[in-house]
Design a protein around this motif. Structure first.
Motif, short mmCIF file in Angstrom:
data_model
loop_
_atom_site.label_atom_id
_atom_site.label_comp_id
_atom_site.label_asym_id
_atom_site.label_seq_id
_atom_site.Cartn_x
_atom_site.Cartn_y
_atom_site.Cartn_z
N ASN A 170 0.88 -1.16 -0.12
CA ASN A 170 0.06 0.09 0.06
C ASN A 170 0.82 1.05 -0.04
N PRO A 171 1.56 1.56 -1.27
CA PRO A 171 2.64 2.48 -1.30
C PRO A 171 2.23 3.87 -1.18
N PHE A 172 0.72 4.11 -1.07
CA PHE A 172 0.43 5.53 -1.18
C PHE A 172 -0.33 5.94 0.02
N VAL A 173 -0.48 4.87 0.98
CA VAL A 173 -1.50 5.10 2.29
C VAL A 173 -0.59 5.84 3.20
N PHE A 174 -1.19 6.88 3.88
CA PHE A 174 -0.59 7.62 4.99
C PHE A 174 -0.04 6.95 6.04
N ALA A 175 1.18 7.09 6.58
CA ALA A 175 1.69 6.39 7.84
C ALA A 175 0.77 6.20 8.91
N PRO A 176 0.09 7.46 9.30
CA PRO A 176 -0.72 7.21 10.66
C PRO A 176 -1.99 6.14 10.43
N THR A 177 -2.45 6.07 9.24
CA THR A 177 -3.35 5.01 8.64
C THR A 177 -2.62 3.75 8.81
N LEU A 178 -1.64 3.35 8.21
CA LEU A 178 -0.78 2.19 8.62
C LEU A 178 -0.61 1.80 9.77
N LEU A 179 -0.19 2.89 10.76
CA LEU A 179 0.20 2.62 12.00
C LEU A 179 -1.19 2.17 12.69
N THR A 180 -2.52 2.70 12.44
CA THR A 180 -3.49 2.42 12.90
C THR A 180 -3.90 1.01 12.62
N VAL A 181 -3.77 0.47 11.31
CA VAL A 181 -4.01 -0.73 10.85
C VAL A 181 -3.15 -1.91 11.72
N ALA A 182 -1.94 -1.52 12.05
CA ALA A 182 -0.87 -2.40 12.68
C ALA A 182 -1.56 -2.69 14.32
N ALA A 183 -1.71 -1.16 14.77
CA ALA A 183 -2.31 -1.27 16.11
C ALA A 183 -3.52 -2.38 16.32
N ARG A 184 -4.35 -2.08 15.26
CA ARG A 184 -5.59 -2.99 15.33
C ARG A 184 -5.31 -4.62 15.20
N GLU A 186 -2.49 -5.79 16.12
CA GLU A 186 -1.89 -6.53 17.40
C GLU A 186 -2.95 -6.86 18.42
N GLU A 187 -4.12 -5.85 18.60
CA GLU A 187 -5.39 -6.04 19.43
C GLU A 187 -5.80 -7.07 19.09
N MET A 188 -6.28 -7.36 17.82
CA MET A 188 -6.85 -8.56 16.96
C MET A 188 -5.86 -9.85 17.55
N THR A 189 -4.59 -9.77 17.19
CA THR A 189 -3.88 -10.96 17.45
C THR A 189 -3.56 -11.29 19.11
N LYS A 190 -3.88 -10.23 19.94
CA LYS A 190 -3.83 -10.47 21.37
C LYS A 190 -5.13 -11.21 21.69
N THR A 191 -6.28 -10.84 21.33
CA THR A 191 -7.61 -11.33 21.63
C THR A 191 -7.57 -12.67 21.11
N CYS A 192 -7.26 -12.72 19.74
CA CYS A 192 -7.74 -14.25 19.19
C CYS A 192 -6.74 -15.28 19.68
N CYS A 193 -5.69 -14.96 20.17
CA CYS A 193 -4.66 -16.04 20.68
C CYS A 193 -5.28 -16.39 21.86
N GLU A 194 -6.07 -15.71 22.57
CA GLU A 194 -6.64 -16.25 23.74
C GLU A 194 -7.81 -17.39 23.53
N GLU A 195 -8.40 -17.19 22.42
CA GLU A 195 -9.42 -17.95 21.91
C GLU A 195 -9.00 -19.49 21.70
N GLN A 196 -10.39 -20.05 21.90
CA GLN A 196 -10.18 -21.61 21.39
C GLN A 196 -10.04 -21.83 19.91
N ASP A 197 -11.14 -21.20 19.28
CA ASP A 197 -11.21 -21.33 17.82
C ASP A 197 -10.59 -20.02 17.37
N LYS A 198 -9.18 -20.18 17.29
CA LYS A 198 -8.36 -19.04 16.90
C LYS A 198 -8.50 -18.61 15.38
N ALA A 199 -8.66 -19.64 14.48
CA ALA A 199 -8.90 -19.44 12.92
C ALA A 199 -10.22 -18.71 12.64
N ASN A 200 -11.03 -18.81 13.22
CA ASN A 200 -12.43 -18.11 13.13
C ASN A 200 -12.39 -16.75 13.71
#
Length: 604
Positions: A170-184, A186-200
């Motif tokens: 995504n070479p034209f996306v603004f840096a703050p947007t990409l940092l927001t995506v990365a933050a989300r 990470e939040e998703m990874t933290k949540t899903c790694c605690e779940e039984q059905d991680k894939a879903n």
């Protein structure tokens, strides 16, 4: 959040410097120190974004070398800010470090940019960016368990790699947007790694993040394309329309003050200057929240939040209520005797005020439609102000506006009828054929993406009460993708004309386009009808992608065929896949059926 809301006021996605390292206190006013602290703490992530966006072919290991260099630079300047190197602009230091990496400019073919300085060098790197990322390998996918283990073992390396992969794609996306995506992410990874059905869990939570990134990318490319092809005045017109619709009670004087901050930030953001982009956006958010009483009654709670939550809150807030005293028409522009005198005194301010007054009164219109109406009004005044009785002439302005909107409305209704009558797949085939015929020079990947986005726009919008604004806004973003950002993007004379002549009217211009007469198809089409057993391994989405690619490549090689003949050949292709994948020897079947389909295409 409805897609309409996301795109209808998507500009506000980009006002806040969102980061993986968040400040600990609310930012009530523009605090330069908080913004500077954010930049210092996120220098590694910012470096990855800039490098991966400018040099998309660079490996992750090469990016890591630059991150190390920039982190050392930060630490050196934090230790002694009086050092000569610390007085340089951060982006200049970054580009100098990129150019200093041994053998890299030659390896990735950007030596010509390194021989330039200052703005010329920055623009050279910008023009080096490639929208079509088909040359990159497929995005790596990890098994959910493996993903969670990798994150647990080395969080920093895991996130760095993720930011690197999304930035180069995504070479034209603004840096703050990409940092927001990365933050989300990470939040998703933290949540899903605690779940039984991680894939879903990953599947479910990834979808809104992907949509956020797509919508952000589309809008940012559209606005930066407008700035680079048409200049600051068109960019400011877009911003006037958006801000006036969202905040109808804002005074015009306050709007023009805010507009200076909003428009100036795009220079840095569109050029890929991540640090300047972050600073300018922080300034805009502080401006909005410091004047919220005079801007909107809907954002008080938003402005009490910390970064980045307050930005997200403002995005999702509804448009402010139209002031009760605001009449449906502003007679000053159609009934006053002195319209021509006021226009001549300062044409830029006069037209901006007209757009402001019309936009705040018409939340139901799309941004492109508001710009069209402003264009119609400007042309009418050019004509009327040279007549013997100008007021008699410009009193018909409202009729002109209604005619323009009616024409646009009919286009949207026709497109939504296509959606209702054809169904999703046939509608996509319709757009794939249409787009490939008018722009066959684009890559197969770009054309299949654009066709899919057209269908997404209609699927999203054609069942909403705000159908007109939604369709017109989203389809204009798709055309922005087609036209691209850089001034030097040339497709063919007719498409270039629509992309570069008038921003507001490019959609009506595209409506009138027919197949490109200058296009010369490849001399051979034999490879198109050479099929292999990989088609039998492809299922659902992957198989659909292969069908879409076949159709686009068929149009590229046989642009003279009618839409009916092309759709018939696509049906034949689908039937061949079904037949051969059921046969005992699929490869032999494909070897037999491929030439038959080729012969049929020759006879069509």
């Amino acid at each position: 959040m409805k897609q309409l809301k996301l795109t209808g006021f998507v500009i506000f996605l980009f006002f806040v410097p969102e980061s993986l390292t968040l400040p600990t206190q609310p930012q009530d006013v523009d605090d330069v120190n908080i913004t500077q602290k954010f930049i210092e703490e996120n220098v590694g992530y910012i470096t990855i974004i800039v490098f991966a966006q400018y040099i998309q072919e660079a490996s992750f290991e090469e990016v890591e070398v630059l991150v190390k260099a920039m982190t050392e630079y930060r630490d050196k300047c934090l230790g002694d800010v009086t050092l000569p190197v610390c007085s340089k602009l951060a982006t200049d230091v970054l580009l100098e470090n990129i150019c200093a990496l041994e053998g890299l400019p030659q390896k990735h073919n950007f030596s010509h940019c390194c021989s330039k300085v200052d703005l010329e060098r920055k623009l050279c790197f910008l023009h080096n960016k490639k929208t079509d990322v088909g040359f990159l390998p497929p995005l790596p996918t990890l098994d959910p368990e493996e993903k969670c283990q990798t994150y647990k073992n080395n969080r920093e390396s895991f996130l760095n790699n993720y930011i690197y992969e999304i930035s180069r794609r995504n070479p034209f996306v603004f840096a703050p947007t990409l940092l927001t995506v990365a933050a989300r992410f990470e939040e998703m990874t933290k949540t899903c790694c605690e779940e039984q059905d991680k894939a879903n869990c990953f599947r479910t939570k990834a979808e809104p993040v992907i949509q956020y990134l797509k919508a952000s990318s589309s809008f940012q490319k559209n606005v930066c394309g407008a700035l680079m092809k048409f200049g600051l005045q068109v960019l400011e017109s877009i911003n006037v329309a958006i801000l006036s619709q969202k905040f109808p009670k804002i005074e015009f004087k306050e709007l023009t003050s805010l507009l200076k901050d909003v428009s100036s930030k795009y220079d840095g953001c569109c050029e890929g200057d991540a640090v300047q982009c972050i600073r300018d956006r922080s300034k805009v958010m502080s401006h909005i929240c410091s004047k919220q009483d005079s801007i909107s009654s809907k954002i008080k709670e938003c402005c009490e939040k910390k970064m980045p939550e307050r930005g997200e809150c403002i995005v999702s807030s509804t448009k402010d209520d139209r002031p009760k005293e605001l009449a449906l028409r502003e007679v000053k522009f159609t009934e006053s005797e002195n319209v021509c005198e006021e226009r001549d005194a300062n044409q830029t301010i006069f037209m901006a005020e007209f757009l402001y007054e019309h936009s705040r009164r018409h939340p139901e219109l799309s941004i492109p439609e508001l710009l069209r109406i402003a264009g119609v009004y400007e042309d009418l005044l050019k004509e009327c102000c040279h007549t013997e009785n100008p007021p008699d002439c410009y009193r018909r302005a409202e009729n002109k506006f209604n005619e323009t909107t009616e024409k646009s409305l009919k286009t949207v209704q026709r497109e939504c009828e296509h959606f209702q009558n054809l169904g999703k797949d046939d509608l996509k085939h319709y757009y794939l054929i249409k787009l490939t015929k008018i722009a066959p020079q684009l890559s197969t990947e770009e054309l299949t993406f654009l066709g899919k986005e057209m269908v997404t726009a209609l699927t999203t919008c054609c069942t909403l009460s705000e159908e007109f604004a939604c369709v017109d806004n989203l389809m204009d973003l798709v055309l922005g993708e087609l036209c691209g950002i850089n001034e030097n993007r040339n497709i063919n004379p007719d498409v270039d004309h629509c992309c570069k002549t008038n921003f507001a009217f490019r959609r009506p211009c595209f409506e009138g386009l027919e197949a490109d007469k200058t296009y010369v198809p490849p001399s051979t089409s034999q490879d198109l009808f050479t099929f292999h057993t990989d088609l039998c391994q492809a299922h659902n989405e992957e198989l659909q992608r292969k069908k879409d690619r076949f159709l686009v490549n068929l149009v590229k090689r046989k642009p003279e065929l009618t839409d009916e003949a092309l759709r018939s050949l696509l049906t034949d292709f689908t039937n061949v896949v079904v037949k051969c994948c059921k046969a005992e020897g699929p490869e032999a079947c494909f070897n037999e059926e491929g030439p038959k389909l080729a012969a049929k295409s020759q006879a069509a």
